[in-house]
Motif scaffolding. Sequence first.
Motif, PDB file in Angstrom:
ATOM      1  N   VAL A   1     -96.577 114.760   1.035  1.00  0.00           N
ATOM      2  CA  VAL A   1     -97.545 113.663   1.013  1.00  0.00           C
ATOM      3  C   VAL A   1     -96.922 112.393   0.444  1.00  0.00           C
ATOM      4  O   VAL A   1     -97.244 111.284   0.887  1.00  0.00           O
ATOM      5  N   ALA A   2     -96.016 112.534  -0.520  1.00  0.00           N
ATOM      6  CA  ALA A   2     -95.355 111.343  -1.068  1.00  0.00           C
ATOM      7  C   ALA A   2     -94.495 110.664  -0.005  1.00  0.00           C
ATOM      8  O   ALA A   2     -94.499 109.433   0.144  1.00  0.00           O
ATOM      9  N   SER A   3     -93.743 111.459   0.753  1.00  0.00           N
ATOM     10  CA  SER A   3     -92.901 110.893   1.803  1.00  0.00           C
ATOM     11  C   SER A   3     -93.738 110.275   2.911  1.00  0.00           C
ATOM     12  O   SER A   3     -93.412 109.195   3.433  1.00  0.00           O
ATOM     13  N   PHE A   4     -94.805 110.962   3.305  1.00  0.00           N
ATOM     14  CA  PHE A   4     -95.669 110.416   4.352  1.00  0.00           C
ATOM     15  C   PHE A   4     -96.268 109.082   3.912  1.00  0.00           C
ATOM     16  O   PHE A   4     -96.402 108.160   4.715  1.00  0.00           O
ATOM     17  N   ALA A   5     -96.641 108.987   2.635  1.00  0.00           N
ATOM     18  CA  ALA A   5     -97.243 107.746   2.145  1.00  0.00           C
ATOM     19  C   ALA A   5     -96.213 106.623   2.087  1.00  0.00           C
ATOM     20  O   ALA A   5     -96.441 105.523   2.604  1.00  0.00           O
ATOM     21  N   VAL A   6     -95.062 106.883   1.473  1.00  0.00           N
ATOM     22  CA  VAL A   6     -94.068 105.825   1.252  1.00  0.00           C
ATOM     23  C   VAL A   6     -93.427 105.390   2.563  1.00  0.00           C
ATOM     24  O   VAL A   6     -93.415 104.200   2.916  1.00  0.00           O
ATOM     25  N   PHE A   7     -92.899 106.340   3.311  1.00  0.00           N
ATOM     26  CA  PHE A   7     -92.165 105.977   4.524  1.00  0.00           C
ATOM     27  C   PHE A   7     -93.110 105.626   5.666  1.00  0.00           C
ATOM     28  O   PHE A   7     -92.744 104.843   6.551  1.00  0.00           O
ATOM     29  N   GLY A   8     -94.330 106.179   5.642  1.00  0.00           N
ATOM     30  CA  GLY A   8     -95.313 105.730   6.613  1.00  0.00           C
ATOM     31  C   GLY A   8     -95.676 104.279   6.417  1.00  0.00           C
ATOM     32  O   GLY A   8     -95.880 103.530   7.377  1.00  0.00           O
ATOM     33  N   SER A   9     -95.720 103.836   5.162  1.00  0.00           N
ATOM     34  CA  SER A   9     -96.015 102.428   4.878  1.00  0.00           C
ATOM     35  C   SER A   9     -94.885 101.508   5.326  1.00  0.00           C
ATOM     36  O   SER A   9     -95.114 100.341   5.657  1.00  0.00           O
ATOM     37  N   LEU A  10     -93.658 102.007   5.329  1.00  0.00           N
ATOM     38  CA  LEU A  10     -92.517 101.202   5.763  1.00  0.00           C
ATOM     39  C   LEU A  10     -92.414 101.092   7.279  1.00  0.00           C
ATOM     40  O   LEU A  10     -91.801 100.152   7.793  1.00  0.00           O
ATOM     41  N   ALA A  11     -92.992 102.047   7.990  1.00  0.00           N
ATOM     42  CA  ALA A  11     -92.828 102.092   9.444  1.00  0.00           C
ATOM     43  C   ALA A  11     -93.278 100.810  10.148  1.00  0.00           C
ATOM     44  O   ALA A  11     -92.578 100.335  11.060  1.00  0.00           O
ATOM     45  N   PRO A  12     -94.439 100.210   9.799  1.00  0.00           N
ATOM     46  CA  PRO A  12     -94.816  98.967  10.497  1.00  0.00           C
ATOM     47  C   PRO A  12     -93.804  97.844  10.312  1.00  0.00           C
ATOM     48  O   PRO A  12     -93.556  97.066  11.244  1.00  0.00           O
ATOM     49  N   LEU A  13     -93.214  97.727   9.126  1.00  0.00           N
ATOM     50  CA  LEU A  13     -92.212  96.687   8.887  1.00  0.00           C
ATOM     51  C   LEU A  13     -90.993  96.893   9.780  1.00  0.00           C
ATOM     52  O   LEU A  13     -90.476  95.949  10.390  1.00  0.00           O
ATOM     53  N   LEU A  14     -90.537  98.137   9.866  1.00  0.00           N
ATOM     54  CA  LEU A  14     -89.377  98.434  10.704  1.00  0.00           C
ATOM     55  C   LEU A  14     -89.709  98.254  12.181  1.00  0.00           C
ATOM     56  O   LEU A  14     -88.874  97.764  12.959  1.00  0.00           O
TER      57      LEU A  14
END
Length: 414
Positions: A60-73
Motif C-alpha cells: 500500500v505504501a508503494s501504491f500510494a507513493v509511486f501511484g502519485s508520481l505516475a501522473p507527473l511522469l
Amino acid sequence: MTAFVTRRPWRGRWIALAGIVLVGLNLRIAVAAVSPILGQVRADVALSDPLVGVLGTIPVASFAVFGSLAPLLARRFGLEVTLIAAMVLSAGGEIVRSATSTPTGFLGWTVIALAGMGMGNVLLPPLVKKYFPDRIGAVTATYSMAMAVSTTLPALLAVPVAARIGWRLTLGAWSVIGLLAVVPWAVVLATSASNRAERAGPARRSPSGTRTAAQGAPGQVWRSPLAWSLAVMFAMNSLNAYVMFAWLPRILTDAGLSADAGGRWLAVFAILGLPCSFIVPPLAVRMRNPRALLYVFAACFVVGYLGLMLSPAHGTAVWMVFVGLGPGAFPLALTLLNLRTRTAAGAVALSGFVQGVGYAISGVGPVLVGVLFAATGTWTGAFVFLLGTVVALVVGGTAACRPGILEDTWGPAS
C-alpha cells in the motif's frame, strides 16, 4: 475517439486491449506471490517478524507513493512510455528479488517491483479512456477481472510450483507477465511513429504517441470535491479489503474454526471479487447515477460484519459471501475514474490523486484493527470501526456517483 482508433479500428484496438489485459494481470502478482511461500522465503532470507510486518506494509505504501508520481511522469513522457517503464521496473524488481539473499535486498527489490505496479494501477484507467472511450464499461470489466485473477492465481499455484522448482524460480517466473505486457505497448508506439506524419500532420501529435493525451492536465485536482469524494470511496473500500486479507483467518480461528478453514474462507473472499469485476463496470456505464450499486455493496459489508461480530462460527458461509461481495465497490470506483472525466489527461490526474490518497489511507486500516484488538482482547471494537468506514464509503461514494465532471470542478491551473 482518437484518430488511431478511427484509422485502424481493429488492429490498434486489439493490440491496446491485449496490453491493458496483460498489465492488469501483472498488477497484483508481486504481492500475491510471496505470502503462500513466505515460510520458505524466511528460511533462506532470514526475514524476522518485524521485517515481515514491514513487508506487509510495502504494497500500500508503494501504491500510494509511486501511484502519485505516475501522473507527473505521464505528462512528461506520455502514458505508453511511462507504462512500459513501469512494467520493466516491476519485472526487474521481481527477478532481482528472487535472487537476493539478504533481508534488506529482498525488501528493497520488493519496493522496486511494486513501484512499477503502483504506477500501472494509475495508468490503466486513462489508457482505457484514451483507446476505448466507447467501451469503458466492457474494457474496465476485462482488466478488473485480470487484476482479480492476478490476486488469486499465485495462491493456487505458488505452493505446488515452489515444491518442484524452488521458491526463487517460482517468484522470478512471474516476471514473464510484466515483460509480456511491454510488447503490445511497444507495438503501439512503433506503429504510431511510423504513421505519425500521414495520420496527424505537423499540427497534431500522435494519438497513441507519447505526449498529447497525457500532457497538459490544467487544473488542480486536489481542489475538486468530486476528486476527494472518489478518493474517500476508494480508500474505504481498499481499507476493508486489506483488513480482511490481513486479519480474516485470525478472526475465524479465534471463533473456533481451524486454520485450514480460515485459509479457505480467505480464498473465498478473494474469489468473490471475480464476478463483481465482470458485472459492475458495464452496469455502472449504463446508469446515470450508479449509487444503487454502491448501496448494495455497502449493505453486503454491513450484513457480513454484523454476522462475523455476533456469530462468526455459525452461518460463516453466509457472512463470508456478504463480506466477499462488499469490495465490489472497487471496480465501480475504477469505472468512475473514467465516467467522471472528460479527457485522458483528466483521467490520469484523477486516477493518480484518488489512488495515491486512497492507498495511503487504506494502509492504516490493518494496523488500527490490530491495535484495537490488542487493546480490547476482542474483535468487537474492530468491527465497530469497520462499520464506521462503511458509513464513510457511502458518504464519499454517494457524492462520487452523482453526475459531474472533474474538469468542471478542479479549479484553474497554478
